[in-house]
Write a protein that holds these residues in place. Sequence first.
Motif, PDB file in Angstrom:
ATOM      1  N   GLN A  42      42.116  47.516  35.622  1.00 16.55           N
ATOM      2  CA  GLN A  42      41.388  48.640  36.205  1.00 16.55           C
ATOM      3  C   GLN A  42      42.356  49.784  36.407  1.00 16.55           C
ATOM      4  O   GLN A  42      43.385  49.618  37.054  1.00 16.55           O
ATOM      5  CB  GLN A  42      40.845  48.228  37.565  1.00 16.55           C
ATOM      6  N   GLN A  73      34.191  42.853  30.337  1.00 16.32           N
ATOM      7  CA  GLN A  73      35.181  41.927  30.885  1.00 16.32           C
ATOM      8  C   GLN A  73      36.461  42.692  31.194  1.00 16.32           C
ATOM      9  O   GLN A  73      36.912  43.497  30.395  1.00 16.32           O
ATOM     10  CB  GLN A  73      35.505  40.827  29.854  1.00 16.32           C
ATOM     11  N   ASN A  74      37.029  42.426  32.358  1.00 17.16           N
ATOM     12  CA  ASN A  74      38.265  43.105  32.748  1.00 17.16           C
ATOM     13  C   ASN A  74      39.280  42.055  33.184  1.00 17.16           C
ATOM     14  O   ASN A  74      39.028  41.270  34.087  1.00 17.16           O
ATOM     15  CB  ASN A  74      37.958  44.070  33.899  1.00 17.16           C
ATOM     16  N   ALA A  75      40.436  42.019  32.514  1.00 16.02           N
ATOM     17  CA  ALA A  75      41.418  40.955  32.778  1.00 16.02           C
ATOM     18  C   ALA A  75      42.204  41.197  34.059  1.00 16.02           C
ATOM     19  O   ALA A  75      43.003  40.346  34.453  1.00 16.02           O
ATOM     20  CB  ALA A  75      42.369  40.815  31.598  1.00 16.02           C
ATOM     21  N   GLN A  76      41.999  42.348  34.716  1.00 17.82           N
ATOM     22  CA  GLN A  76      42.681  42.601  35.988  1.00 17.82           C
ATOM     23  C   GLN A  76      44.186  42.380  35.894  1.00 17.82           C
ATOM     24  O   GLN A  76      44.804  41.846  36.798  1.00 17.82           O
ATOM     25  CB  GLN A  76      42.097  41.701  37.087  1.00 17.82           C
ATOM     26  N   ASN A  77      44.751  42.767  34.759  1.00 19.61           N
ATOM     27  CA  ASN A  77      46.189  42.673  34.527  1.00 19.61           C
ATOM     28  C   ASN A  77      46.739  41.258  34.438  1.00 19.61           C
ATOM     29  O   ASN A  77      47.936  41.070  34.388  1.00 19.61           O
ATOM     30  CB  ASN A  77      46.970  43.475  35.579  1.00 19.61           C
ATOM     31  N   SER A  78      45.872  40.224  34.434  1.00 22.26           N
ATOM     32  CA  SER A  78      46.363  38.867  34.159  1.00 22.26           C
ATOM     33  C   SER A  78      46.158  38.607  32.680  1.00 22.26           C
ATOM     34  O   SER A  78      45.054  38.315  32.251  1.00 22.26           O
ATOM     35  CB  SER A  78      45.582  37.819  34.944  1.00 22.26           C
ATOM     36  N   GLN A  79      47.255  38.741  31.927  1.00 20.59           N
ATOM     37  CA  GLN A  79      47.078  38.642  30.475  1.00 20.59           C
ATOM     38  C   GLN A  79      46.651  37.254  30.029  1.00 20.59           C
ATOM     39  O   GLN A  79      46.146  37.088  28.934  1.00 20.59           O
ATOM     40  CB  GLN A  79      48.368  39.045  29.773  1.00 20.59           C
ATOM     41  N   ASP A  80      46.866  36.242  30.917  1.00 24.39           N
ATOM     42  CA  ASP A  80      46.475  34.894  30.498  1.00 24.39           C
ATOM     43  C   ASP A  80      44.953  34.792  30.335  1.00 24.39           C
ATOM     44  O   ASP A  80      44.463  33.862  29.731  1.00 24.39           O
ATOM     45  CB  ASP A  80      46.995  33.844  31.485  1.00 24.39           C
ATOM     46  N   ASN A  81      44.222  35.770  30.894  1.00 26.38           N
ATOM     47  CA  ASN A  81      42.767  35.718  30.768  1.00 26.38           C
ATOM     48  C   ASN A  81      42.231  36.406  29.510  1.00 26.38           C
ATOM     49  O   ASN A  81      41.072  36.230  29.155  1.00 26.38           O
ATOM     50  CB  ASN A  81      42.112  36.369  31.982  1.00 26.38           C
ATOM     51  N   LEU A  82      43.084  37.192  28.848  1.00 20.81           N
ATOM     52  CA  LEU A  82      42.584  37.968  27.706  1.00 20.81           C
ATOM     53  C   LEU A  82      41.977  37.074  26.631  1.00 20.81           C
ATOM     54  O   LEU A  82      40.935  37.379  26.071  1.00 20.81           O
ATOM     55  CB  LEU A  82      43.703  38.815  27.107  1.00 20.81           C
ATOM     56  N   MET A  85      38.594  35.577  27.593  1.00 18.55           N
ATOM     57  CA  MET A  85      37.559  36.601  27.572  1.00 18.55           C
ATOM     58  C   MET A  85      37.212  36.997  26.135  1.00 18.55           C
ATOM     59  O   MET A  85      36.043  37.208  25.807  1.00 18.55           O
ATOM     60  CB  MET A  85      38.018  37.817  28.366  1.00 18.55           C
TER      61      MET A  85
END
Lengths: 322, 305
Positions: A42, A73-82, A85
């Motif tokens: 964000q 979808q927004n990973a909120q700066n946690s790249q492990d979620n990219l 998603m």
Amino acid sequence: MHIKKIITGLSLASLLLLGGCTSNKTGKSEAVKHVGVLQVVQHPSLDEAYKGFKEGLKDGGYVEGKNLKIDYQNAQNSQDNLKSMSDKLVNEKSDLVLGIATPAAQSLANTTQDIPIVVTAVTDLKAAKLVNSNNKPGKNVTGTTDMVSIDRQIKLLLSIVPKAKTIGIMYNAGEANSKIQADLAIAALKKAGVKVVVKTANTTNDVQQVTETLADKVQGIYVPTDNTFASAASLIGKVVKEKKIPLVAGATEQVKNGGLASIGIDYESLGRQTGKMAAKILSGKAKPQDMPVEKATNLKLVVNKKMAKALGIDPKSIKAPK
Amino acid sequence: MMNTFWDLFLSATSQGLLWSLMAIGVYLTFRILDLADMTAEGSFPLGGAITTMCLINGVNPILATLAAFGGGMIAGLVTGILNTKLKIPALLAGIVTMTGLYSITSRVMLNAANVSLLGKATIFTMAQNLGLSHNNAVIVTGLIISLLVIGLLVIFFRTEIGLAMRATGDNPEMSAANGIKTQNMKIWGYMISNGCIALSGALLAQNNGFADLNSGVGTLVVGLASIIIAEVLIRNLAIGGRMLTLVIGAIVYRLILALVFQMNVEPSDAKLASALVLIVCLALPNFKLSRKNKGENKNVSSTEN
């Protein structure tokens, strides 16, 4: 004359009706298109780009709730979620996906080689291996770059401080886009025969110290479109105001909050451009493979008048260089 | 719907297998040596960077992946020396190394923040060339590597040095009194742990198609969550069995996260949702019957026999 107009009007109307009828028969226009959106974090610029993207789709005839469904979808700066998603958006059989900022775009491109991908807020699509070339992507990816003319920005800065011997550049070395821009700025300054001092910070917590150190060494500062430094714009503004150093930033938002001037990108209109490209792909008029990567069409000169007065500069004297 | 769930499950399994090495690495320091090691968030992107740079320079994918393990071991060696020889508390030592590694990783990537692997040969494309689909290639490769690492670790922990390391974690004073070089044991533990974590970073970079300087943020939590889930699901296991359940824990955690994303939570609430998932995982053991106090972790039972 009038009769002619009426006739053409009528014939156009009948054509439209016919066109409407034929497309209704195929049922294509009634189909709801699924668009997946993946954003890294964000952030004001990126959020603006997403807002603009939806506007652009609307311009192209795709309205949310009518013939368009968006899964954001927004990973909120946690790249492990990219990756999770990306898998989700691809498995949902989206008709098109949008990647906002480099890691999101790469994650999508790595997950699907067939679903059309548009990207925005990526500085260099070729360096990120998203496209084979900017004119002819050749893969399922196209979009808009937020690369601004660094040369023009440096010229703008040097036109404000023509006597400057040393110019400072500061950015977050952890942002791929900033690094590319900073290198170009260094080259442009060296070409102009000006010394360059570069300082980097990795978090907003270090920005104040970096700015203070740099401001003591230089007569002008350039900041690329860097998320970290844009977030700390007002803090930077305080420091440069105190030290009387003109600051040119790549991002117009940063200037509004604490810079002097920018010829920069309006992320909302960049997103809008991207949305229009997406609409073309959704309607089957074009394929990403053959759609050249687009640059921002409306760059604008933004001058912070309050800052100019504080620095003792006449805001009217700041002009956009060619 | 069923189909979506199957896709979800496959995606979570493929990634969970790669994250399981992170969990195993964190387990070695967190449970066996009883240390909280923050180096993880630095050695993870380091592993990704080393492998990516090797791959774009045409190194064989298996060697490139092994190189990451070596890099992680060096990172662990630094933390180990800081902690044991320089007597810096474990938590601080890890944070110091993690901070320094940011620059090292940046150097490894030739000062870029992000290096793309799209279209390059990776350890997974090697498996794909044998005729597997991408997801299956990741699952098969991930399984082989995680089982190989677990197998090697089980053998290692049966050797004299491995047993000495476990004794050091259980009771440092008693171990030292019995002539175990506890400092060296800790250093070895740090090294193997961070080797596994860097290996996880290397595999995930190859799966994601890029290495990124900021990819370490929040990874330690992923490792810890996998451990906690594994311990909640199946308690009181010997070390080999425990490490196998870590793989399941990592997969389950990915699955939970994927389900959270499915629910279309407001983007700004996503972090809160992840935090709630973690709270549930961490608090679950409190509702189990038996409790054993072990060091700092009074609410989680675990045995190393």
